[in-house]
Write an enzyme that holds these catalytic residues in place. Sequence first.
Site, mmCIF file in Angstrom:
data_model
loop_
_atom_site.group_PDB
_atom_site.id
_atom_site.type_symbol
_atom_site.label_atom_id
_atom_site.label_comp_id
_atom_site.label_asym_id
_atom_site.label_seq_id
_atom_site.Cartn_x
_atom_site.Cartn_y
_atom_site.Cartn_z
ATOM 1 N N ASP A 102 0.867 -1.182 0.000
ATOM 2 C CA ASP A 102 0.000 0.000 0.000
ATOM 3 C C ASP A 102 0.906 1.235 0.000
ATOM 4 O O ASP A 102 1.544 1.551 1.011
ATOM 5 C CB ASP A 102 -0.905 0.013 1.235
ATOM 6 C CG ASP A 102 -1.979 -1.077 1.199
ATOM 7 O OD1 ASP A 102 -1.774 -2.087 0.506
ATOM 8 O OD2 ASP A 102 -3.001 -0.913 1.891
ATOM 9 N N LYS A 165 -6.806 3.139 -3.177
ATOM 10 C CA LYS A 165 -7.149 3.211 -1.755
ATOM 11 C C LYS A 165 -7.381 4.670 -1.393
ATOM 12 O O LYS A 165 -6.630 5.555 -1.826
ATOM 13 C CB LYS A 165 -6.006 2.615 -0.936
ATOM 14 C CG LYS A 165 -6.183 2.651 0.577
ATOM 15 C CD LYS A 165 -5.009 1.936 1.256
ATOM 16 C CE LYS A 165 -5.039 2.110 2.765
ATOM 17 N NZ LYS A 165 -3.899 1.422 3.436
ATOM 18 N N LYS A 197 -10.221 0.245 -2.211
ATOM 19 C CA LYS A 197 -10.051 0.050 -0.775
ATOM 20 C C LYS A 197 -10.376 1.339 -0.028
ATOM 21 O O LYS A 197 -9.526 2.223 0.082
ATOM 22 C CB LYS A 197 -8.634 -0.409 -0.443
ATOM 23 C CG LYS A 197 -8.394 -0.638 1.055
ATOM 24 C CD LYS A 197 -6.990 -1.163 1.319
ATOM 25 C CE LYS A 197 -6.685 -1.262 2.807
ATOM 26 N NZ LYS A 197 -5.318 -1.795 3.080
#
Length: 256
Positions: A102, A165, A197
């Site tokens: 991430d 995300k 996400k």
Amino acid sequence: MPDDDELKTAAARALACLDLTNLDDDCTAEDVRALCDRALTPHGPVAAVCVWPRFVSVARAALGGSGVRIATVVAFPGGDDDTGAVMQLTQQAVTEGADEIDMVIPYKALLEGHPQLVTSAVARTRDAAGGAQVKAILETGVLGDAELIRQAAELAVEGGADFLKTSTGKVPINATPEAARVMLEVIAQADHPVGLKPAGGVKTTQDAAAYLALCDEVMGADWARPAVFRIGASSVLTALLATLNGEEPADVGEGY
């Protein structure tokens, strides 16, 4: 408002898509082991645990063979770390067992008028990650404007991101349905499979259900599954388990 059966269905879907997270500044190896224990619930495992890079090997040792994926963060939380250092950290994390990276995009550079830096940062992290998935964190609460969020999402997709995300969970405004909708609209037009996400601020089963419903609306009823949809959270697990157990959820405090 969903009824009890609908909430239970949403809770089961959300639990399977959960990235159970501890990115607290004072996190310890023992905290990570406890997180990994929580990841294997009576209602099935979560999708992944997300921990600091220094704890990837701890999580891998705790969860090896369980099917729970290991995620970690780079360029976190500011998105402005040296690119070479980010690539080195990414490579090391993958070597130690990370399945997913991430990464925070250089959103400050985007705000300053340098959009090309977003695509290049994602692409270089993608190269360093090898076979690991890359989730591009846009920090939508700082970008604020829907068109800036759309631009950041498109640039990240151009760079090869596997997921978009919303947030780090480290700023005042994190995931919002409005930002998620813009990101899903970009995902729907992407030339390769891209996931979503929402992260930070997802506290209740109703919160999780709202994001699932949004995915159903924009992408279709069968789309939101762990391969392409995650919820980045820690405290929401308690609420999801309470829903599945037919119990009243406890009060949820602040946090990721």
